[in-house]
Design a protein around this motif. Structure first.
Motif, short mmCIF file in Angstrom:
data_model
loop_
_atom_site.label_atom_id
_atom_site.label_comp_id
_atom_site.label_asym_id
_atom_site.label_seq_id
_atom_site.Cartn_x
_atom_site.Cartn_y
_atom_site.Cartn_z
N UNK A 300 -12.97 1.48 -8.75
CA UNK A 300 -13.33 2.14 -7.50
C UNK A 300 -12.10 2.75 -6.80
N UNK A 301 -11.89 2.43 -5.54
CA UNK A 301 -10.76 3.01 -4.81
C UNK A 301 -9.43 2.34 -5.15
N UNK A 302 -9.47 1.15 -5.69
CA UNK A 302 -8.25 0.49 -6.18
C UNK A 302 -8.57 -0.93 -6.61
N UNK A 303 -7.73 -1.47 -7.46
CA UNK A 303 -7.71 -2.91 -7.72
C UNK A 303 -6.25 -3.28 -7.96
N UNK A 304 -6.00 -4.52 -8.32
CA UNK A 304 -4.62 -4.98 -8.47
C UNK A 304 -4.24 -5.25 -9.92
N UNK A 305 -5.08 -4.81 -10.87
CA UNK A 305 -4.78 -5.09 -12.27
C UNK A 305 -3.47 -4.44 -12.71
N UNK A 306 -3.11 -3.36 -12.05
CA UNK A 306 -1.90 -2.63 -12.42
C UNK A 306 -0.64 -3.25 -11.84
N UNK A 307 -0.77 -4.07 -10.80
CA UNK A 307 0.40 -4.48 -10.02
C UNK A 307 1.42 -5.27 -10.84
N UNK A 308 0.97 -6.33 -11.51
CA UNK A 308 1.89 -7.16 -12.28
C UNK A 308 2.54 -6.36 -13.40
N UNK A 309 1.76 -5.46 -14.01
CA UNK A 309 2.28 -4.63 -15.10
C UNK A 309 3.41 -3.73 -14.59
N UNK A 310 3.16 -3.09 -13.43
CA UNK A 310 4.16 -2.17 -12.88
C UNK A 310 5.46 -2.86 -12.48
N UNK A 311 5.34 -4.10 -12.04
CA UNK A 311 6.55 -4.81 -11.63
C UNK A 311 7.50 -5.02 -12.80
N UNK A 312 6.95 -5.05 -14.01
CA UNK A 312 7.77 -5.14 -15.22
C UNK A 312 8.03 -3.76 -15.80
N UNK A 313 6.95 -3.00 -15.92
CA UNK A 313 6.97 -1.71 -16.61
C UNK A 313 7.96 -0.71 -16.02
N UNK A 314 7.83 -0.42 -14.73
CA UNK A 314 8.61 0.68 -14.16
C UNK A 314 10.11 0.38 -14.12
N UNK A 315 10.53 -0.81 -13.63
CA UNK A 315 11.97 -1.09 -13.68
C UNK A 315 12.51 -1.13 -15.11
#
Length: 428
Positions: A300-315
């Motif tokens: 929908x408008x958002x969820x948090x499934x991406x959050x933990x991944x991004x904390x590792x992925x982007x840095x």
């Protein structure tokens, strides 16, 4: 972030300290906009500016009770100011107005750091390409000797590949350098769009045109794909250097410090470990690219499934890509070139590398193509099997050419060159 593969200028951007400093900057700008709109008292800004960015340790301490990082940050930040001002901080905003806008600024700056390293790599490739423009070596297809080329021509091709990667990164920077301050589910129901416009303008960011409470994650995916392609281009260079450093080839060598030890058991070893490292890092980047694609689809408008991944992925993706790019430039800048070994490789096949020149000579003389091809191929097989001089083998096939020795073939052979003028433009 992986400390071994992280350099200081990129590490700073993804540190907790920098993130909270950026959060404070976003919150102050949002409040400045609210003051301009007459929704917040001007005196609030003095207290916000006087409060320091909270220490990460304090945020972690509060988070043990609150279980929400943004609320914990806001609590740690506003506890340094009177309640009369603290209550106006974050007015009308949702958590990811803060997180994603700050992230857009961080990723833009990270792109700038990576672009700078990429431009240096390109410059090193161009410089060394001109240095070895006439350093003749054998070209190889399928791992087998083909025709003569030059080491400069090879490096020139890599320089253009890096340039294409830089162009992709510039486009990706534009894609990720956006923010949103649109409130819950992105409808601006509790915040004026003028706040978003002001914040993003002051930060040098674009505005997400149709936010769904968060910035669209296809933007991040575009960046990490571009990063992975740059990594693959560097891997192509590194793989070539590895192949050219084999014992039986030794056309190039990575420069070593005096204390270098290549093997705990074999003192003679000088392994291409720098080039191998670059290839390994490219595999990491490809994995990150897949993770970024997985993060595009949210509920929908958002969820948090991406959050933990991004904390590792982007840095990790940005620091690894930066380290790989810097390391590649260092290896190439200090790479030892062995023209004599390149010459030996050319001579190793006793002139076979110029078989196509003989074929063209026969075709121009009017010989039927299949007949000419089979005659040259027959002579080539004799040379390959018995080590016979190619010119002599051709003579036995009744083929008269203007050359009789491998050196003659090389003199008569036109070495392929890239377009020098375009390569010079890359150096500008």
């Amino acid at each position: 972030m992986i400390p071994r593969f992280t350099l200081p200028e990129m590490a700073r951007l993804f540190s907790d300290e920098f993130r909270y400093e950026t959060y404070v900057r976003v919150e102050i700008l949002a409040t400045e906009a609210q003051v301009r709109l007459g929704r917040v008292p001007a005196a609030v800004l003095d207290d916000m500016r006087a409060a320091a960015a909270p220490l990460p340790s304090r945020v972690v301490e509060i988070q043990k009770e609150r279980d929400h990082e943004v609320i914990s940050f806001l609590t740690a930040y506003t506890e340094q100011m009177p309640e009369s001002s603290a209550r106006w901080v974050h007015l009308g905003m949702t958590s990811y107005d803060l997180v994603d806008t700050a992230l857009g600024l961080t990723l833009a700056q990270a792109c700038d750091v990576l672009l700078s390293a990429g431009r240096r790599l390109r410059a090193v490739l161009v410089e060394r390409a001109f240095e070895h423009w006439d350093t003749v070596m054998v070209g190889r297809t399928h791992g087998v000797h083909a025709e003569p080329t030059t080491f400069g021509h090879k490096l020139g091709g890599y320089a253009f590949a890096v340039q294409r990667s830089l162009e992709r990164l510039v486009a990706a920077r534009e894609a990720v350098a956006v923010g949103t301050v649109s409130g819950a589910v992105g409808t601006y129901s509790l915040i004026d769009p003028a706040v978003e416009e002001y914040v993003c303008e002051q930060l040098g960011l674009g505005v997400e045109p149709s936010p769904s409470q968060v910035v669209a994650r296809d933007r991040h995916a575009q960046l990490i794909q571009a990063v992975a392609v740059l990594g693959a281009c560097i891997e192509q260079i590194a793989l070539e250097l590895r192949l050219l450093q084999r014992t039986e080839v030794r056309e190039v060598e990575e420069q070593r410090v005096e204390a270098y030890q290549g093997s705990s058991a074999m003192p003679h070893k000088a392994n291409p470990t720098g080039s191998e490292l670059l290839c390994g890092l490219a595999r990491l980047l490809r994995g990150y690219a897949n993770m970024a694609l997985e993060n595009v689809a949210l509920w929908h408008e958002r969820d948090l499934a991406h959050q933990a991944v991004e904390k590792v992925l982007l840095p990790d993706a940005m620091t690894v890509a930066h380290f790989q790019t810097v390391k590649a430039a260092e290896i190439l800048e200090n790479l030892r070139i062995n023209p004599d070994h390149m010459r030996n490789s050319l001579a190793a096949t006793h002139g076979l590398v110029c078989s196509s020149s003989v074929l063209v000579e026969l075709l121009e003389a009017g010989v039927e193509r299949d007949q000419a091809y089979r005659a040259v191929q027959s002579a080539a097989r004799k040379t390959a099997e018995y080590g016979q001089n190619f010119g002599e083998a051709l003579a036995e096939e009744g083929i008269e050419t203007s050359a009789r020795t491998p050196d003659d073939f090389l003199v008569n052979h036109g070495v392929v060159h890239t377009r020098l003028e375009q390569l010079r433009k890359l150096a500008e």
